[in-house]
Design a protein around this motif. Structure first.
Motif, mmCIF file in Angstrom:
data_model
loop_
_atom_site.group_PDB
_atom_site.id
_atom_site.type_symbol
_atom_site.label_atom_id
_atom_site.label_comp_id
_atom_site.label_asym_id
_atom_site.label_seq_id
_atom_site.Cartn_x
_atom_site.Cartn_y
_atom_site.Cartn_z
ATOM 1 N N THR A 15 1.023 -1.348 0.022
ATOM 2 C CA THR A 15 -0.188 -0.143 -0.234
ATOM 3 C C THR A 15 1.007 1.004 -0.063
ATOM 4 O O THR A 15 2.033 1.120 0.445
ATOM 5 N N SER A 16 0.342 2.510 -0.634
ATOM 6 C CA SER A 16 1.015 3.607 -0.450
ATOM 7 C C SER A 16 0.056 4.637 -0.475
ATOM 8 O O SER A 16 -0.841 4.779 -1.485
ATOM 9 N N LEU A 19 0.874 6.675 -4.252
ATOM 10 C CA LEU A 19 1.021 5.717 -5.251
ATOM 11 C C LEU A 19 1.834 6.072 -6.545
ATOM 12 O O LEU A 19 2.810 5.224 -6.721
ATOM 13 N N GLN A 23 5.173 3.888 -7.591
ATOM 14 C CA GLN A 23 5.233 3.486 -8.741
ATOM 15 C C GLN A 23 6.711 3.801 -9.540
ATOM 16 O O GLN A 23 7.321 2.992 -9.899
ATOM 17 N N ASP A 40 -6.616 3.677 -8.604
ATOM 18 C CA ASP A 40 -5.982 3.255 -7.145
ATOM 19 C C ASP A 40 -5.184 1.835 -7.086
ATOM 20 O O ASP A 40 -4.813 1.306 -6.003
ATOM 21 N N TYR A 41 -4.805 1.065 -8.111
ATOM 22 C CA TYR A 41 -4.379 0.003 -8.034
ATOM 23 C C TYR A 41 -3.577 -0.156 -9.380
ATOM 24 O O TYR A 41 -4.028 -0.002 -10.374
ATOM 25 N N GLU A 54 -1.669 -0.691 -3.926
ATOM 26 C CA GLU A 54 -2.782 -0.240 -3.893
ATOM 27 C C GLU A 54 -2.618 1.117 -2.993
ATOM 28 O O GLU A 54 -2.070 1.278 -2.127
ATOM 29 N N ARG A 55 -3.595 2.224 -3.459
ATOM 30 C CA ARG A 55 -3.409 3.599 -2.904
ATOM 31 C C ARG A 55 -4.164 3.175 -1.462
ATOM 32 O O ARG A 55 -5.098 2.658 -1.451
#
Length: 113
Positions: A15-16, A19, A23, A40-41, A54-55
């Motif tokens: 998770t981040s 995001l 990435q 979001d993914y 995943e955000r």
């Protein structure tokens, strides 16, 4: 009664809250590429094992096991003392559930289709 099902580590989810920056870091540092599943993914490619980002709020990486019989594995996890944290749900590509093992680590189990 013993249920025999195939189960292996298949995927790692990160998770981040940032995001796009995560990435970009993984791309620059490790050369990974991505498939976008919405804003979001991101599904990670080229990392040696499956993975995704995943955000969301930061949490420990989630180890995802793949099985050929999700319902049987759910029963085995419960019988072994696992605490179900998310009942079986569907997502693009399959179904899964999440649980905590007695020491507190959360894991997930999924099946295709």
């Amino acid at each position: 009664m013993s249920i025999t099902v195939t189960t292996k580590i298949n995927y790692v989810e990160f998770t981040s809250p940032a995001l796009e920056q995560t990435q970009a870091f993984f791309t620059e540092a490790f050369g990974w590429d991505y498939v976008d599943y919405g804003p979001d993914y991101k599904d990670i490619g080229g990392a040696g094992t499956g993975g995704g980002i995943e955000r969301g709020a930061l949490r420990p990486p989630l180890i995802v096991l793949e099985t050929d019989d999700l319902d049987a594995m759910l029963a085995k996890v419960k019988a072994a003392g696992g605490k179900i944290t998310q009942e079986i749900f569907t997502f693009p590509g399959g179904r899964r559930f999440q649980f905590k093992e007695p020491g507190g680590t959360e894991l997930a189990v999924w099946t295709q289709g």
